[in-house]
Design a protein around this motif. Structure first.
Motif: not given
Length: 278
Positions: A245-271
């Motif tokens: 709504a603000h008009g932001y169309d740049g980068w959104v960088t994820v830095e998920d430090f949770s560990t409930a899911l294994p890393l590969e599953q976590r990054t895929a699920d986040n995307l």
């Protein structure tokens, strides 16, 4: 919007593994962690992180870093540096490296509140950033100041006081959803409007507040902990909607430090989750 991952949150992967997994999952970019870190028996977010490039010897590693990134078809959302604003030699090295890579932007960290009186820290940091912004301009890159709890810029208002009047072509602010759950939260729309041209980057992670102890008189002590994007205190969908709504169309960088899911599953699920919200 374009989505990337900050490699502070991918400690189990080597750089080669990081670009292979992230490119294969469909991420647009990567934000490399650059710092001299302590070793650890097991990989961790802050020690022994395998997806980290050392600041010592960074210049010699730049060709390999660039080849890995571009070879995987990933773009740089920026460089996740840890040089503190008063460490001028290290800041200068990171700015030069960012320019060499064509990465565009690099984070410079702000002083912790525990290191001095706020007015003194603020005044000294403003002078540091005036110097650094001038050098960034000569390199054609941009410094990023992150909203971060327990520093002199935990909120958008504090960051605006610090950077106001400096050239927004060469200094900007990282609005960090998760950090703001811990300290510094302001209405997102108002914060975006306040920052104006200084809103140049976004970090997304999530945090939950949990009861840690109850005293005999019933007083509850609460602590914060990293949480998956879906389950923390922050509503990621509403946050992205506010950015759109603000008009932001740049980068959104994820830095998920949770560990409930294994890393590969976590990054895929986040995307998958982030794209579903848009």
């Amino acid at each position: 919007m374009r989505f990337s991952v900050f490699t502070a949150s991918t400690p189990d992967w080597t750089p080669e593994e990081a670009v292979r997994h992230l490119a294969g999952q469909g991420w647009d970019g990567i934000e490399w962690r650059v710092v001299d870190q302590d070793d650890a028996p097991e990989p961790g977010f802050w020690k022994g992180n395998r997806a980290t490039w050392a600041l010592t010897g960074l210049e010699a590693a730049l060709p390999e870093l660039a080849a890995l990134t571009r070879g995987a078809g990933l773009e740089y959302s920026g460089i996740g540096g840890y040089a503190r604003s008063f460490e001028h030699d290290d800041v200068a090295r990171l700015l030069a490296a960012t320019a060499t890579l064509g990465a565009g932007r690099v984070r410079v960290t702000m002083p912790m509140l525990s290191t001095g009186r706020y007015p003194d820290l603020f005044d000294a940091t403003r002078k540091d950033l005036e110097w650094a912004t001038g050098l960034a301009a000569r390199h054609g890159v941009t410094i990023l100041v992150e909203l971060h709890h327990e520093t002199i810029v935990s909120s958008a208002s504090a960051a605006m006081r610090l950077v106001d009047g400096l050239d927004p072509r060469h200094i900007g602010v990282i609005h960090d959803l998760g950090n703001l759950v811990i300290e510094g939260h302001e209405d997102h729309r108002a914060a975006f409007e306040l920052l104006g041209p200084y809103l140049q980057h976004v970090h997304v992670k999530n945090v939950a507040w949990l009861p840690a102890d109850t005293a005999p008189d019933g007083t509850v002590t609460w602590v914060h902990d990293w949480a998956p994007l879906r389950t923390g205190q922050a509503h990621v969908g509403r946050y992205l909607a506010a950015l759109v709504a603000h008009g932001y169309d740049g980068w959104v960088t994820v830095e998920d430090f949770s560990t409930a899911l294994p890393l590969e599953q976590r990054t895929a699920d986040n995307l998958e989750y982030l794209r579903s919200l848009l």
